[in-house]
Design a protein around this motif. Sequence first.
Motif, short mmCIF file in Angstrom:
data_model
loop_
_atom_site.label_atom_id
_atom_site.label_comp_id
_atom_site.label_asym_id
_atom_site.label_seq_id
_atom_site.Cartn_x
_atom_site.Cartn_y
_atom_site.Cartn_z
N CYS A 91 -26.77 98.57 90.60
CA CYS A 91 -26.92 98.40 89.31
C CYS A 91 -27.96 97.12 88.78
O CYS A 91 -28.57 97.34 87.78
N ALA A 92 -27.99 96.46 90.00
CA ALA A 92 -29.14 95.25 89.92
C ALA A 92 -30.67 95.95 89.62
O ALA A 92 -31.52 95.21 89.29
N ASP A 93 -30.61 96.99 90.00
CA ASP A 93 -32.05 97.94 89.87
C ASP A 93 -32.30 98.55 88.76
O ASP A 93 -33.31 99.47 88.76
N ARG A 94 -31.02 98.77 87.98
CA ARG A 94 -31.35 99.76 86.78
C ARG A 94 -32.41 99.49 85.83
O ARG A 94 -32.98 98.36 85.84
N GLY A 95 -32.87 100.49 85.22
CA GLY A 95 -33.91 100.24 84.29
C GLY A 95 -33.57 99.49 82.95
O GLY A 95 -32.24 99.25 82.71
N ASP A 96 -34.49 98.81 82.40
CA ASP A 96 -34.07 98.03 81.35
C ASP A 96 -33.93 98.78 79.72
O ASP A 96 -33.61 97.98 78.97
N TYR A 97 -33.99 99.88 79.82
CA TYR A 97 -34.05 100.70 78.74
C TYR A 97 -32.75 101.36 78.46
O TYR A 97 -32.54 102.22 77.52
N TYR A 98 -31.59 101.17 79.40
CA TYR A 98 -30.45 101.61 78.97
C TYR A 98 -29.23 100.58 79.52
O TYR A 98 -29.45 99.91 80.30
N ASP A 99 -28.10 100.88 78.88
CA ASP A 99 -26.95 100.15 79.30
C ASP A 99 -25.99 100.96 80.17
O ASP A 99 -26.05 102.02 80.27
N LEU A 100 -25.48 100.29 80.86
CA LEU A 100 -24.29 100.73 82.09
C LEU A 100 -22.91 101.11 81.25
O LEU A 100 -22.52 99.99 80.44
N PRO A 101 -22.35 101.90 81.58
CA PRO A 101 -21.05 102.30 80.51
C PRO A 101 -20.14 101.37 81.00
O PRO A 101 -19.99 100.99 82.17
N ALA A 102 -19.24 100.98 80.07
CA ALA A 102 -17.84 100.19 80.43
C ALA A 102 -16.88 100.97 80.96
O ALA A 102 -16.85 102.38 80.89
N GLY A 103 -15.84 100.48 81.74
CA GLY A 103 -14.92 101.01 82.16
C GLY A 103 -14.79 101.70 83.62
O GLY A 103 -13.95 102.21 83.86
N LEU A 104 -16.05 101.87 84.21
CA LEU A 104 -15.93 101.99 85.58
C LEU A 104 -16.53 100.61 86.39
O LEU A 104 -17.46 99.87 86.01
N PRO A 105 -16.46 100.81 87.66
CA PRO A 105 -16.79 99.90 88.63
C PRO A 105 -18.47 99.98 88.68
O PRO A 105 -19.03 101.18 88.58
N HIS A 106 -19.09 98.69 88.72
CA HIS A 106 -20.36 98.49 88.76
C HIS A 106 -20.66 97.68 89.66
O HIS A 106 -20.24 96.42 90.11
#
Length: 125
Positions: A91-106
């Motif tokens: 997740c530290a490498d994710r694109g800056d144009y989207y958010d990670l969904p809540a409710g699941l481990p990251h």
Amino acid sequence: MRGPLRPVIACHCVQCRKTSGHYVAATSARRENITVTGDVTWYASSDSARRGFCGFCGSSLFWDGPGVNMSIHAGTLDGATGLREAGHIFCADRGDYYDLPAGLPHAPQDDPNLTTQVDVAARTG
């Protein structure tokens, strides 16, 4: 394919994002339980892993690295799978144009607790 599939894990690493154009959602199975019919073109994407592409249309199919399982891009499976997304890695490498969904481990990087998990029903069978 025979045997259980791991729940779907989303990978946000740079390599997965570059290869897919977004992030990769993949399940996995033990290598010996996977039978491939048709042509797969393999690309050595690092010293320890390779990626498999459909020899006909070029679709990303597999990620094959260390361990007993091979990752299968979940979107390539036909029909209902019964699989569910169970977490997100790199997740530290994710694109800056989207958010990670809540409710699941990251996980900021790899997380063996996510990538090696097996469906509980499959363990008792």
